[in-house]
Design a protein around this motif. Structure first.
Motif, PDB file in Angstrom:
ATOM      1  N   GLU A 179       0.708  -1.083  -0.028  1.00  0.00           N
ATOM      2  CA  GLU A 179      -0.071   0.018  -0.032  1.00  0.00           C
ATOM      3  C   GLU A 179       0.783   1.194   0.106  1.00  0.00           C
ATOM      4  N   ASP A 180       0.360   2.181  -0.807  1.00  0.00           N
ATOM      5  CA  ASP A 180       1.298   3.518  -0.805  1.00  0.00           C
ATOM      6  C   ASP A 180       1.032   4.442   0.323  1.00  0.00           C
ATOM      7  N   ASP A 181      -0.165   4.388   1.190  1.00  0.00           N
ATOM      8  CA  ASP A 181      -0.393   5.488   2.048  1.00  0.00           C
ATOM      9  C   ASP A 181      -0.495   4.419   3.364  1.00  0.00           C
ATOM     10  N   ALA A 182      -0.328   5.308   4.557  1.00  0.00           N
ATOM     11  CA  ALA A 182      -0.333   4.716   5.724  1.00  0.00           C
ATOM     12  C   ALA A 182      -1.675   5.071   6.284  1.00  0.00           C
ATOM     13  N   ARG A 183      -2.234   4.123   6.980  1.00  0.00           N
ATOM     14  CA  ARG A 183      -3.672   4.304   7.626  1.00  0.00           C
ATOM     15  C   ARG A 183      -3.688   4.316   9.293  1.00  0.00           C
ATOM     16  N   PRO A 184      -4.312   5.234   9.784  1.00  0.00           N
ATOM     17  CA  PRO A 184      -4.444   5.122  11.124  1.00  0.00           C
ATOM     18  C   PRO A 184      -4.799   3.899  11.784  1.00  0.00           C
ATOM     19  N   ILE A 185      -4.269   3.377  12.715  1.00  0.00           N
ATOM     20  CA  ILE A 185      -4.590   2.111  13.770  1.00  0.00           C
ATOM     21  C   ILE A 185      -5.573   2.478  14.733  1.00  0.00           C
ATOM     22  N   ILE A 186      -5.185   3.605  15.402  1.00  0.00           N
ATOM     23  CA  ILE A 186      -5.954   4.168  16.619  1.00  0.00           C
ATOM     24  C   ILE A 186      -5.578   5.573  16.955  1.00  0.00           C
ATOM     25  N   SER A 187      -6.363   6.505  17.146  1.00  0.00           N
ATOM     26  CA  SER A 187      -5.889   7.927  17.339  1.00  0.00           C
ATOM     27  C   SER A 187      -6.816   8.354  18.650  1.00  0.00           C
ATOM     28  N   LEU A 188      -5.892   9.498  19.420  1.00  0.00           N
ATOM     29  CA  LEU A 188      -6.497  10.265  20.292  1.00  0.00           C
ATOM     30  C   LEU A 188      -6.457  11.654  20.047  1.00  0.00           C
ATOM     31  N   ASP A 189      -7.829  12.160  19.867  1.00  0.00           N
ATOM     32  CA  ASP A 189      -7.766  13.440  19.430  1.00  0.00           C
ATOM     33  C   ASP A 189      -7.425  14.549  20.539  1.00  0.00           C
ATOM     34  N   ARG A 190      -7.506  15.810  20.114  1.00  0.00           N
ATOM     35  CA  ARG A 190      -6.860  16.883  21.057  1.00  0.00           C
ATOM     36  C   ARG A 190      -8.159  17.083  22.288  1.00  0.00           C
ATOM     37  N   ASP A 191      -9.146  16.593  22.184  1.00  0.00           N
ATOM     38  CA  ASP A 191     -10.156  16.264  23.287  1.00  0.00           C
ATOM     39  C   ASP A 191     -10.210  15.170  24.017  1.00  0.00           C
ATOM     40  N   PHE A 192      -9.087  14.254  23.907  1.00  0.00           N
ATOM     41  CA  PHE A 192      -9.199  12.952  24.362  1.00  0.00           C
ATOM     42  C   PHE A 192     -10.081  12.016  24.123  1.00  0.00           C
ATOM     43  N   THR A 193     -10.604  12.004  22.973  1.00  0.00           N
ATOM     44  CA  THR A 193     -11.476  11.015  22.259  1.00  0.00           C
ATOM     45  C   THR A 193     -10.924   9.981  21.657  1.00  0.00           C
ATOM     46  N   LEU A 194     -10.866   8.628  21.756  1.00  0.00           N
ATOM     47  CA  LEU A 194     -10.309   7.721  21.121  1.00  0.00           C
ATOM     48  C   LEU A 194     -11.203   7.279  20.027  1.00  0.00           C
ATOM     49  N   ARG A 195     -10.412   6.773  18.821  1.00  0.00           N
ATOM     50  CA  ARG A 195     -11.108   6.483  17.558  1.00  0.00           C
ATOM     51  C   ARG A 195     -10.245   5.628  16.866  1.00  0.00           C
ATOM     52  N   PRO A 196     -10.844   4.353  16.562  1.00  0.00           N
ATOM     53  CA  PRO A 196     -10.086   3.142  15.852  1.00  0.00           C
ATOM     54  C   PRO A 196     -10.221   3.591  14.371  1.00  0.00           C
ATOM     55  N   GLY A 197      -8.992   3.377  13.693  1.00  0.00           N
ATOM     56  CA  GLY A 197      -8.740   3.644  12.194  1.00  0.00           C
ATOM     57  C   GLY A 197      -9.756   2.681  11.370  1.00  0.00           C
ATOM     58  N   ARG A 198      -9.963   2.993   9.971  1.00  0.00           N
ATOM     59  CA  ARG A 198     -10.884   2.269   9.250  1.00  0.00           C
ATOM     60  C   ARG A 198     -10.127   0.774   9.059  1.00  0.00           C
ATOM     61  N   GLY A 199     -10.942  -0.103   9.346  1.00  0.00           N
ATOM     62  CA  GLY A 199     -10.337  -1.603   9.328  1.00  0.00           C
ATOM     63  C   GLY A 199     -10.106  -2.210  10.555  1.00  0.00           C
ATOM     64  N   PHE A 200     -10.000  -1.252  11.608  1.00  0.00           N
ATOM     65  CA  PHE A 200      -9.515  -1.829  12.829  1.00  0.00           C
ATOM     66  C   PHE A 200     -10.838  -1.844  13.931  1.00  0.00           C
ATOM     67  N   GLU A 201     -12.027  -1.301  13.442  1.00  0.00           N
ATOM     68  CA  GLU A 201     -13.181  -0.891  14.244  1.00  0.00           C
ATOM     69  C   GLU A 201     -13.569  -2.336  15.226  1.00  0.00           C
TER      70      GLU A 201
END
Length: 504
Positions: A179-201
Motif C-alpha cells: 500500500e502507498d499510504d499509511a492508515r491510522p490504527i487508532i488515534s486520540l484527538d485533542r479532546d482525548f476521544t479515542l477513535r479506531p482507524g478504518r479496518g480496525f473497528e
C-alpha cells in the motif's frame, strides 16, 4: 445600514496568530459594501515588522507583479508567497514556510474602485512566529518480527514545551506492505476521544487494539493478536494544535517518529480463543462458551490433542481421536452435565460451562499438541503450543451502576471528579471515587480501586461512570463535578448529583 455607519468593510482573521517557524501561514481577507459586488476587487498585502514599527513593507498584490519589495520579490516569484482568490471580494494570503523575519503586523488593503471613500479599506492581523518545540520519538527497534497471533506492544513519547496554550492529538499509523499510504490504527484527538482507524473497528470493539496514555507524554499501543495483514511499517504521529482568537483550532506542527518495520510470520500452528458470550464479564448462572480453532494450513493430515486450561489447570482434553478426558477438579461437574467439550469441526473445538460460578473466573487458554500416529497406530505427542489468554470475570448476581454526565458550552480543557456520599449519612461531605485529569489520566481512590470502577470519556463532552456489582451500601448520592481550565487556572466549575438506591 444605519445612519452614519461605514458602507465598505474590510475584514481579516483576528490576531495574534501563533505559527511555528518553517510552517505555513494563511490569512483570509474579504471586503463588503462596494456598490458593484460582482466586480473583481484587487488586494495588496504589507507587513509592519517589530524592528521598524513605522515602515510598511510591500509583499504582494493581485494587481501588480512588481509590487513587492526586493526582500520578498524572490519568494513571490518562486511561489513560496502567493495569493489565492476565493471570490471577487475575498482572497487568501499564504506563505508556505515561515521565516523568523516574517513576524509582524500584516496589512490587507483593498483598492478603492469608486470615486468616494466611505468605510474601512484595510485591516491588520498580527502574526507571531514561535519555535517548533514538538518532539516525537519511539524507543522501539527499527525492525520487529512476530508470529501470527502474538501480541505487539509499542510506546511513543510526544511532548511540547511551548509557553503557548496548546493541545496534542496522537495516532499510530500502519503502512501495509503493497500500500502507498499509511492508515491510522487508532488515534486520540485533542479532546482525548479515542477513535479506531478504518479496518480496525472490530478489533478495537473486541479489546484487541488499545491506546493508553501513561502520564504526561507516553502513549502505548497494544495489539493483542497480530494478523498477517498487520505486516508493514508502523509509526506514531503527534499534532500540536492552538486555538486562534476566533475560537477555531489550528494545527501548528506535525511530527512522525521513525518508522518501524513489522514482520508478521504465518504460524504453522496458530490458535485463537474467543468467548462467544455477549461479554467476557459474566454473572453466576450464565453460560461460558470457549471456542478453540487450530489453523493447520502447513500441517494438513496431522492429528492433535487439544486441552482447555484455566489459570494453568487443565479442565478438559480432547484426544487425537476425539475422546474426551476431564481433569479431577471438574469431573464432578461433567457428571452433573455442567461441563461439556467436543470437537465441532475438523480443526474446531468447544468447551461449555453452564451454570458458571464465581470460582470459574480467571485466564483461559488452549493448549495444542501435534500427534503423529505410527504404523502400529500408537500416537507420539509433539511439543505443545499455547494460544493467547482470554480473561473471564464472573461476579455474583448483581447490577452494574452506570451514570453519564454531558457538558455543554466547552471552551477549555476539562477535568471530571465522580464523587459519592452515603444515603445513611446525608449531612456528610462528598468523597472522591474516580476522576479524569486534563490529560485524560485516570485518578482512582484506594477504597474503590478493587471494586471494578471505571471513568471514561466516550465523546468530547460526555463523561461516563461505571461501578460493577453494586451492593446495598452503595446507595447514596453520586455527583459529577466538572471543571474547565485555561492553561493551569480553573475558570469554571459545575456539578450535577443523582440519587441511587440499591434494593435487595
Amino acid at each position: 445600514m444605519f445612519p452614519g455607519e461605514a458602507r465598505v468593510q474590510t475584514e481579516a482573521q483576528a490576531g495574534p496568530l501563533y505559527r511555528v517557524l518553517g510552517a505555513p501561514l494563511a490569512i483570509s481577507c474579504n471586503v463588503s459594501g462596494f456598490r458593484d459586488e460582482a466586480s473583481v476587487k484587487h488586494f495588496s498585502f504589507y507587513i509592519n515588522k517589530p524592528a521598524n514599527p513605522g515602515l510598511d513593507i510591500n509583499i504582494i498584490s493581485t494587481n501588480d507583479r512588481g509590487f513587492g519589495f526586493a526582500i520578498y520579490q524572490q519568494r513571490v516569484r518562486s511561489g513560496e508567497i502567493f495569493i489565492t482568490r476565493v471570490s471577487p471580494n475575498s482572497v487568501i494570503f499564504e506563505i508556505q514556510s515561515l521565516q523568523r523575519g516574517d513576524e509582524g503586523d500584516y496589512d490587507c488593503s483593498v483598492e478603492n474602485s469608486e470615486y468616494t471613500y466611505d468605510g474601512s479599506y484595510s485591516v491588520k492581523t498580527a502574526v507571531k512566529v514561535i519555535d517548533d518545540s514538538l518532539s516525537v520519538s519511539s524507543p522501539a527497534s527499527t525492525s520487529l518480527s512476530f508470529n501470527e497471533g502474538e501480541a505487539l506492544t509499542l510506546t511513543c513519547q510526544a511532548s511540547s514545551n511551548t509557553i503557548q496554550h496548546t493541545h496534542l492529538s496522537f495516532a499510530w499509523y500502519l503502512q501495509r506492505d503493497g500500500e502507498d499510504d499509511a492508515r491510522p490504527i487508532i488515534s486520540l484527538d485533542r479532546d482525548f476521544t479515542l477513535r479506531p482507524g478504518r479496518g480496525f473497528e472490530a478489533r478495537y470493539q473486541a479489546g484487541l487494539v488499545r491506546l493508553d496514555k501513561l502520564g504526561e507524554a507516553t502513549y502505548r499501543l497494544k495489539v493483542s493478536q497480530l494478523e498477517l495483514s498487520d505486516q508493514g511499517k508502523i509509526h506514531c504521529q503527534a499534532q500540536e494544535w492552538i486555538q486562534d482568537p476566533d475560537r477555531s483550532w489550528y494545527p501548528i506542527a506535525t511530527k512522525d517518529a521513525e518508522k518501524i518495520t513489522l514482520e508478521v510470520k504465518p504460524d504453522a500452528l496458530s490458535l485463537a480463543v474467543r468467548i462467544l458470550a455477549q461479554h467476557t464479564a459474566l454473572q453466576e448462572g450464565q453460560e461460558l462458551l470457549l471456542s478453540c480453532s487450530v489453523d493447520t494450513s502447513n500441517l494438513e493430515g496431522s492429528f492433535f490433542s487439544v486441552a482447555f486450561l484455566r489459570e494453568g489447570v487443565e479442565l478438559a482434553r480432547i484426544g487425537p481421536t476425539g475422546v474426551l478426558s476431564v481433569g479431577p477438579e471438574y469431573s464432578g461437574r461433567e457428571n452433573q452435565g455442567e461441563l461439556r467439550a467436543a470437537r465441532t469441526g475438523s480443526r474446531d473445538y468447544r468447551l461449555i460451562l453452564r451454570p458458571v460460578r464465581t470460582e470459574d473466573q480467571g485466564e483461559y487458554k488452549c493448549r495444542v499438541w501435534p500427534e503423529e500416529r505410527g504404523l502400529d497406530g500408537v500416537f507420539t505427542q509433539g511439543a505443545s503450543q499455547d494460544s493467547s489468554s482470554q480473561l473471564v470475570s464472573i461476579s455474583a448476581t448483581g447490577d452494574r451502576l452506570r451514570l453519564a454526565c454531558e457538558v455543554e458550552g466547552v471552551k477549555g480543557r476539562l477535568t471530571v471528579a465522580w464523587q459519592y456520599k452515603s444515603s445513611s449519612t446525608p449531612a456528610a461531605l462528598f468523597t472522591n471515587v474516580i476522576g479524569l485529569s486534563q490529560e485524560g489520566v485516570i485518578e482512582e481512590t484506594e477504597e474503590f480501586r478493587s471494586r471494578g470502577v471505571r471513568a471514561t470519556r466516550p465523546a468530547a463532552n460526555v463523561f461516563v461512570f461505571e461501578l460493577d456489582e453494586v451492593k446495598l451500601s452503595d446507595s447514596g448520592v453520586y455527583q459529577c463535578a466538572v471543571s474547565e481550565w485555561n492553561t493551569n487556572s480553573k475558570v469554571h466549575s459545575q456539578s450535577q448529583a443523582a440519587a441511587v438506591t440499591v434494593t435487595p
